[in-house]
Scaffold this motif. Structure first.
Motif, PDB file in Angstrom:
ATOM      1  N   CYS A   1       0.940  -1.281   0.131  1.00  0.00           N
ATOM      2  CA  CYS A   1       0.202  -0.006  -0.124  1.00  0.00           C
ATOM      3  C   CYS A   1       0.809   1.241   0.063  1.00  0.00           C
ATOM      4  O   CYS A   1       0.629   2.167  -0.790  1.00  0.00           O
TER       5      CYS A   1
ATOM      6  N   TRP B   1      -3.647  -2.016   5.576  1.00  0.00           N
ATOM      7  CA  TRP B   1      -4.345  -2.262   3.958  1.00  0.00           C
ATOM      8  C   TRP B   1      -5.673  -2.710   4.148  1.00  0.00           C
ATOM      9  O   TRP B   1      -6.412  -2.241   3.173  1.00  0.00           O
TER      10      TRP B   1
ATOM     11  N   ILE C   1      -7.669  -3.445  -2.537  1.00  0.00           N
ATOM     12  CA  ILE C   1      -6.804  -4.452  -2.209  1.00  0.00           C
ATOM     13  C   ILE C   1      -7.400  -5.968  -1.940  1.00  0.00           C
ATOM     14  O   ILE C   1      -8.395  -6.084  -1.154  1.00  0.00           O
TER      15      ILE C   1
END
Length: 207
Positions: free
Chosen positions: A156, A165, A173
């Motif tokens: 990230c 994240w 993600i």
């Protein structure tokens, strides 16, 4: 420019370096095998899997970056073709899935970071966002990663996203292990983007 794109109004594209598992991921999502070369860089044309009734297509674009036995001019041409394809079809793309190898992506990004160099993965992530294409990072091979949270937070940071994240899931993600059949996080990401695009008719493809 790649030819023979099915005339479909909605598309999900899969992009990424060679050998990150895009074809395996496509097989998990569609239930169909896709032809791949015996060595990285052999596939030079997109693989399309489309549904005529829903006016929808999954597109696996050729891998880019370093490929053993493939000269630099060919590698650059493939990358240029991938960029042009996404640019030309951006208005139809509901999500651009950047597939990375969770075990090696940090090392690869750091190795290619410098004052005059932007790593391909980082460049492509921001390119998708600049085109207003929802960018999803499918972090593959997570079954081989021990320091899961640490690794995803580091990714990230390199993508310009603030850790932790978890605040970027599911829309950006998606940790997966395609070879193990664990692609639920990516399916959740795609469901999110299909719904945002008012295409709930496509949710059945990512149950």
């Amino acid at each position: 420019m790649f030819e023979d794109r099915p005339d479909r109004d909605a598309e999900v594209v899969f992009v990424g370096r060679s050998n990150v598992g895009k074809s395996t991921l496509m097989r998990e999502l569609t239930g169909h095998s896709f032809s791949t070369g015996k060595k990285p860089g052999v596939t030079r044309q997109p693989n399309h899997f489309d549904w005529n009734a829903e006016d929808f297509v999954f597109t696996d674009l050729p891998g880019f970056g370093f490929m053993s036995g493939v000269d630099e001019s060919t590698r650059e041409r493939i990358k240029t073709d991938v960029v042009r394809y996404v640019e030309s079809n951006a208005e139809h793309i509901l999500a651009g899935v950047l597939v990375v190898d969770g075990k090696s992506v940090i090392d690869v990004i750091d190795r290619h970071s410098g004052p005059d160099e932007i790593p391909h993965d980082v460049e492509l992530f921001h390119f998708l966002r600049e085109l207003d294409v929802p960018a999803v990072v499918a972090v593959n091979k997570m079954d081989k990663v021990d320091d899961r949270d640490e690794r995803l937070n580091a990714l990230c940071e390199r993508l310009g996203l603030y850790p932790p994240w978890q605040q970027w899931e599911p829309e950006t993600i998606a940790p997966i292990s395609a070879k193990r059949g664990n692609v639920d996080a990516l399916k959740e990401s795609l469901r999110h983007h299909f719904h945002a695009a008012n295409r709930d008719d496509l949710l059945k493809f990512v149950k």
